[in-house]
Write an enzyme that holds these catalytic residues in place. Structure first.
Site, mmCIF file in Angstrom:
data_model
loop_
_atom_site.group_PDB
_atom_site.id
_atom_site.type_symbol
_atom_site.label_atom_id
_atom_site.label_comp_id
_atom_site.label_asym_id
_atom_site.label_seq_id
_atom_site.Cartn_x
_atom_site.Cartn_y
_atom_site.Cartn_z
ATOM 1 N N CYS A 148 0.833 -1.209 0.000
ATOM 2 C CA CYS A 148 0.000 0.000 0.000
ATOM 3 C C CYS A 148 0.869 1.263 0.000
ATOM 4 C CB CYS A 148 -0.920 -0.031 1.224
ATOM 5 S SG CYS A 148 -1.823 1.494 1.520
ATOM 6 N N CYS A 191 -0.101 3.960 2.568
ATOM 7 C CA CYS A 191 0.294 3.533 3.919
ATOM 8 C C CYS A 191 1.720 3.988 4.225
ATOM 9 C CB CYS A 191 0.204 2.010 4.060
ATOM 10 S SG CYS A 191 -1.448 1.322 3.839
#
Length: 312
Positions: free
Chosen positions: A73, A76
């Site tokens: 991700c 993230c």
């Protein structure tokens, strides 16, 4: 958990009961006293399905921020360093629990992590939503400040120290820009009109102020849903499927309640049903809600694709 900016979007939607193997959180009035301390191996913890019960127990003394992330991700990787920085600067007033959703499917399912990064706090064992998606550092700081206030109101005002060390004094946080501070104070007072005016003025002074733009969208949503009766709104929308105002009201409530796909689906269905010359307000409201959720969110990407297919 009464703070609408933190407690609206997931309240009642997260069930952590299956992850508990310790006593339930204390009843009101039995929480850890203010100033209580607890030793932790680090202020930033890697948490698994197996170790999560200890985190729930820890949240009875000090608020815990849960960062649901994954290695693949990209957003993230943008957000996690900001969270860690802010937590370290708070010197033990908050603990960060990092959860790799790929390695911990039970936690991912319990938190209903449909998109990541997803950030949820725990206060006295109860989940409190914070935000989804990568957000600017200033916004992270503002939400953490609200979390600390909410935790104190619920009797969770202890601190964590690493390996038993005495926590440092509360660090001096950098001051908010004046108009941001005015908006934040207005939100705390429940005066959303004043907060909207402050953010609008900040954007006039600096149209590139991303934090003010994000804050303005959030406060406008809070202002629209304040005092709206959910059952009455749903009944009105059901009786008038093409009434734009009625459908807007339910979409706002759905988004504030964490039902993002329901909100988008309702407005996209409305957009498809309306004549071409009546669609503009619906498209504008969709774009506004997309910005609140975040352009990188898969639900936004899917909704944008459907909107584009309806336009062309």
């Amino acid at each position: 958990m009464t703070d609408p900016t933190l407690g609206a979007s997931l309240r009642g939607a997260v069930d952590l009961s299956s992850l508990r193997n310790r006593p339930a959180p204390a009843a009101p009035g039995e929480e850890a006293p203010a100033g209580a301390g607890v030793a932790v191996p680090s202020l930033v913890l890697d948490v698994t399905d197996d170790t999560f019960p200890q985190v729930l127990e820890l949240s009875r003394t000090v608020p815990v921020v849960v960062d649901l992330w994954a290695e693949w991700c990209g957003p993230c990787k943008q957000l996690s360093p900001i969270l860690e920085k802010v937590v370290i600067e708070l010197g033990g007033r908050v603990v960060l629990a990092k959860v790799d959703v790929d390695a911990n499917p039970q936690l991912s399912q319990a938190f209903r992590a449909q998109s990541i990064p997803m950030v949820v706090a725990l206060v006295a064992g109860q989940p409190v939503p914070m935000f989804t998606g990568a957000v600017p550092e200033q916004q992270v700081r503002e939400v953490f400040a609200q979390l600390l206030q909410l935790a104190a109101q619920n009797g969770v005002a202890g601190s964590a120290s690493v390996d038993g060390e005495v926590p440092q004094e509360d660090p001096a946080e950098p001051p908010l820009p004046p108009l941001h501070a005015e908006a934040f104070a207005a939100i705390e007072d429940g005066d959303y009109a004043r907060a909207i005016a402050a953010y609008e003025k900040a954007l006039v002074e600096n149209p590139r102020d991303a934090e003010a733009r994000a804050g303005l969208g959030q406060v406008r949503l809070l202002d629209r849903v304040q005092g709206v009766d959910l059952q009455a709104a749903r009944a009105a929308a059901a009786s008038a499927p093409q009434d734009v105002t009625a459908q807007f009201a339910v979409a706002d409530l759905d988004l504030a309640g964490g039902h993002v796909e329901d909100a988008f689906g309702r407005l996209l269905d409305l957009f498809a049903q309306l004549p071409a010359d009546e669609r503009t307000p619906v498209r504008e409201r969709l774009v506004e809600l997309f910005a609140l959720v975040g352009d990188a969110d898969p639900r936004v990407i899917a909704a944008r694709g459907r909107l584009a297919s309806l336009l062309f």
